[in-house]
Design a protein around this motif. Structure first.
Motif, PDB file in Angstrom:
ATOM      1  N   TYR A  10       0.846  -1.193   0.000  1.00  0.00           N
ATOM      2  CA  TYR A  10       0.000   0.000   0.000  1.00  0.00           C
ATOM      3  C   TYR A  10       0.883   1.244   0.000  1.00  0.00           C
ATOM      4  CZ  TYR A  10      -3.748  -3.160   1.284  1.00  0.00           C
ATOM      5  OH  TYR A  10      -4.651  -4.178   1.292  1.00  0.00           O
ATOM      6  N   GLU A  11       0.394   2.309  -0.601  1.00  0.00           N
ATOM      7  CA  GLU A  11       1.121   3.571  -0.598  1.00  0.00           C
ATOM      8  C   GLU A  11       0.618   4.451   0.534  1.00  0.00           C
ATOM      9  OE1 GLU A  11       0.763   5.487  -4.381  1.00  0.00           O
ATOM     10  OE2 GLU A  11       2.284   4.194  -5.279  1.00  0.00           O
ATOM     11  N   ILE A  12       1.546   5.037   1.258  1.00  0.00           N
ATOM     12  CA  ILE A  12       1.213   5.975   2.332  1.00  0.00           C
ATOM     13  C   ILE A  12       1.591   7.351   1.808  1.00  0.00           C
ATOM     14  CG2 ILE A  12       1.585   6.591   4.742  1.00  0.00           C
ATOM     15  CD1 ILE A  12       0.543   3.676   4.232  1.00  0.00           C
ATOM     16  N   LYS A  13       0.594   8.204   1.653  1.00  0.00           N
ATOM     17  CA  LYS A  13       0.856   9.548   1.147  1.00  0.00           C
ATOM     18  C   LYS A  13      -0.254  10.485   1.607  1.00  0.00           C
ATOM     19  CE  LYS A  13      -1.210   8.423  -3.341  1.00  0.00           C
ATOM     20  NZ  LYS A  13      -0.968   8.307  -4.771  1.00  0.00           N
ATOM     21  N   PRO A  14       0.006  11.790   1.555  1.00  0.00           N
ATOM     22  CA  PRO A  14      -1.028  12.742   1.979  1.00  0.00           C
ATOM     23  C   PRO A  14      -2.145  12.856   0.933  1.00  0.00           C
ATOM     24  CG  PRO A  14       0.998  13.892   1.367  1.00  0.00           C
ATOM     25  CD  PRO A  14       1.272  12.432   1.282  1.00  0.00           C
ATOM     26  N   ASP A  15      -3.351  13.104   1.418  1.00  0.00           N
ATOM     27  CA  ASP A  15      -4.475  13.332   0.514  1.00  0.00           C
ATOM     28  C   ASP A  15      -4.535  14.810   0.155  1.00  0.00           C
ATOM     29  OD1 ASP A  15      -5.518  14.554   2.777  1.00  0.00           O
ATOM     30  OD2 ASP A  15      -7.202  13.167   3.010  1.00  0.00           O
ATOM     31  N   GLU A  16      -5.621  15.235  -0.460  1.00  0.00           N
ATOM     32  CA  GLU A  16      -5.763  16.626  -0.894  1.00  0.00           C
ATOM     33  C   GLU A  16      -5.710  17.615   0.262  1.00  0.00           C
ATOM     34  OE1 GLU A  16      -8.401  14.327  -1.663  1.00  0.00           O
ATOM     35  OE2 GLU A  16      -7.298  13.707  -3.444  1.00  0.00           O
ATOM     36  N   SER A  17      -6.155  17.178   1.444  1.00  0.00           N
ATOM     37  CA  SER A  17      -6.183  18.068   2.607  1.00  0.00           C
ATOM     38  C   SER A  17      -4.865  18.064   3.378  1.00  0.00           C
ATOM     39  CB  SER A  17      -7.331  17.685   3.541  1.00  0.00           C
ATOM     40  OG  SER A  17      -7.089  16.412   4.114  1.00  0.00           O
ATOM     41  N   GLY A  18      -3.914  17.216   2.956  1.00  0.00           N
ATOM     42  CA  GLY A  18      -2.620  17.163   3.624  1.00  0.00           C
ATOM     43  C   GLY A  18      -2.530  16.144   4.739  1.00  0.00           C
ATOM     44  N   GLN A  19      -3.620  15.412   4.991  1.00  0.00           N
ATOM     45  CA  GLN A  19      -3.581  14.373   6.015  1.00  0.00           C
ATOM     46  C   GLN A  19      -3.160  13.060   5.365  1.00  0.00           C
ATOM     47  OE1 GLN A  19      -7.542  14.734   7.798  1.00  0.00           O
ATOM     48  NE2 GLN A  19      -6.503  15.593   9.584  1.00  0.00           N
ATOM     49  N   TRP A  20      -2.525  12.189   6.165  1.00  0.00           N
ATOM     50  CA  TRP A  20      -1.973  10.943   5.652  1.00  0.00           C
ATOM     51  C   TRP A  20      -3.045   9.888   5.487  1.00  0.00           C
ATOM     52  CZ3 TRP A  20       2.768  10.986   3.772  1.00  0.00           C
ATOM     53  CH2 TRP A  20       3.603  12.029   4.167  1.00  0.00           C
ATOM     54  N   CYS A  21      -2.990   9.170   4.344  1.00  0.00           N
ATOM     55  CA  CYS A  21      -3.946   8.108   4.043  1.00  0.00           C
ATOM     56  C   CYS A  21      -3.221   6.896   3.490  1.00  0.00           C
ATOM     57  CB  CYS A  21      -4.967   8.587   3.016  1.00  0.00           C
ATOM     58  SG  CYS A  21      -6.048   9.877   3.634  1.00  0.00           S
ATOM     59  N   GLU A  28      -7.029   3.863  -4.959  1.00  0.00           N
ATOM     60  CA  GLU A  28      -8.203   3.982  -4.092  1.00  0.00           C
ATOM     61  C   GLU A  28      -7.776   4.209  -2.641  1.00  0.00           C
ATOM     62  OE1 GLU A  28     -11.999   1.286  -2.610  1.00  0.00           O
ATOM     63  OE2 GLU A  28     -10.466   0.397  -3.877  1.00  0.00           O
ATOM     64  N   ASN A  29      -8.391   5.176  -1.980  1.00  0.00           N
ATOM     65  CA  ASN A  29      -8.133   5.442  -0.569  1.00  0.00           C
ATOM     66  C   ASN A  29      -8.807   4.342   0.237  1.00  0.00           C
ATOM     67  OD1 ASN A  29      -8.101   6.343   2.077  1.00  0.00           O
ATOM     68  ND2 ASN A  29      -8.541   8.441   1.558  1.00  0.00           N
ATOM     69  N   VAL A  30      -8.007   3.538   0.956  1.00  0.00           N
ATOM     70  CA  VAL A  30      -8.573   2.415   1.700  1.00  0.00           C
ATOM     71  C   VAL A  30      -8.616   2.648   3.211  1.00  0.00           C
ATOM     72  CG1 VAL A  30      -8.049   0.684  -0.051  1.00  0.00           C
ATOM     73  CG2 VAL A  30      -6.367   1.186   1.708  1.00  0.00           C
ATOM     74  N   GLU A  42       1.479   2.148  10.229  1.00  0.00           N
ATOM     75  CA  GLU A  42       1.143   1.084  11.183  1.00  0.00           C
ATOM     76  C   GLU A  42      -0.138   0.367  10.775  1.00  0.00           C
ATOM     77  OE1 GLU A  42       1.091   2.803  15.101  1.00  0.00           O
ATOM     78  OE2 GLU A  42       3.245   3.203  15.058  1.00  0.00           O
ATOM     79  N   VAL A  43      -1.110   1.108  10.299  1.00  0.00           N
ATOM     80  CA  VAL A  43      -2.365   0.504   9.852  1.00  0.00           C
ATOM     81  C   VAL A  43      -2.106  -0.362   8.619  1.00  0.00           C
ATOM     82  CG1 VAL A  43      -4.629   0.991   8.843  1.00  0.00           C
ATOM     83  CG2 VAL A  43      -3.852   2.256  10.847  1.00  0.00           C
ATOM     84  N   PHE A  47      -2.717  -4.802   7.363  1.00  0.00           N
ATOM     85  CA  PHE A  47      -3.708  -5.180   6.354  1.00  0.00           C
ATOM     86  C   PHE A  47      -3.324  -6.506   5.720  1.00  0.00           C
ATOM     87  CE2 PHE A  47      -5.608  -0.837   4.927  1.00  0.00           C
ATOM     88  CZ  PHE A  47      -6.308  -0.774   6.096  1.00  0.00           C
ATOM     89  N   GLN A  48      -4.309  -7.335   5.470  1.00  0.00           N
ATOM     90  CA  GLN A  48      -4.108  -8.591   4.752  1.00  0.00           C
ATOM     91  C   GLN A  48      -5.145  -8.659   3.647  1.00  0.00           C
ATOM     92  OE1 GLN A  48      -4.372 -11.861   7.446  1.00  0.00           O
ATOM     93  NE2 GLN A  48      -2.481 -11.357   8.499  1.00  0.00           N
ATOM     94  N   ASP A  49      -4.670  -8.699   2.416  1.00  0.00           N
ATOM     95  CA  ASP A  49      -5.589  -8.816   1.291  1.00  0.00           C
ATOM     96  C   ASP A  49      -6.183 -10.208   1.247  1.00  0.00           C
ATOM     97  OD1 ASP A  49      -5.186  -6.237   0.469  1.00  0.00           O
ATOM     98  OD2 ASP A  49      -3.608  -6.762  -0.947  1.00  0.00           O
ATOM     99  N   GLN A  50      -7.471 -10.269   0.992  1.00  0.00           N
ATOM    100  CA  GLN A  50      -8.162 -11.541   0.876  1.00  0.00           C
ATOM    101  C   GLN A  50      -8.330 -11.878  -0.601  1.00  0.00           C
ATOM    102  OE1 GLN A  50      -9.081 -13.425   3.566  1.00  0.00           O
ATOM    103  NE2 GLN A  50      -7.951 -11.893   4.703  1.00  0.00           N
TER     104      GLN A  50
END
Length: 60
Positions: A10-21, A28-30, A42-43, A47-50
């Motif tokens: 998964y990619e960890i990056k800031p969204d349009e508002s500058g908060q991390w997602c 897709e923002n998961v 950490e989240v 995660f485990q893909d099914q």
């Protein structure tokens, strides 16, 4: 801000508002938003893909 990082596929990056997602490879923002990059990482680390369910054959 820190650069985009990859955790567990998964990619960890800031969204349009500058908060991390957490984003899937498709963009897709998961999960999120989170207040820090570390919290999002950490989240993503747990995660485990099914796998997709098997296709069912229709009875004719």
């Amino acid at each position: 801000m820190s650069a985009t990082i990859s955790v567990n596929g998964y990619e960890i990056k800031p969204d349009e508002s500058g908060q991390w997602c957490v984003f899937a490879a498709s963009g897709e923002n998961v999960a999120g938003p989170f207040s820090s990059q570390q919290a999002a990482a950490e989240v993503a680390s747990v995660f485990q893909d099914q796998p997709e369910p098997a296709a069912r054959r229709s009875k004719k």
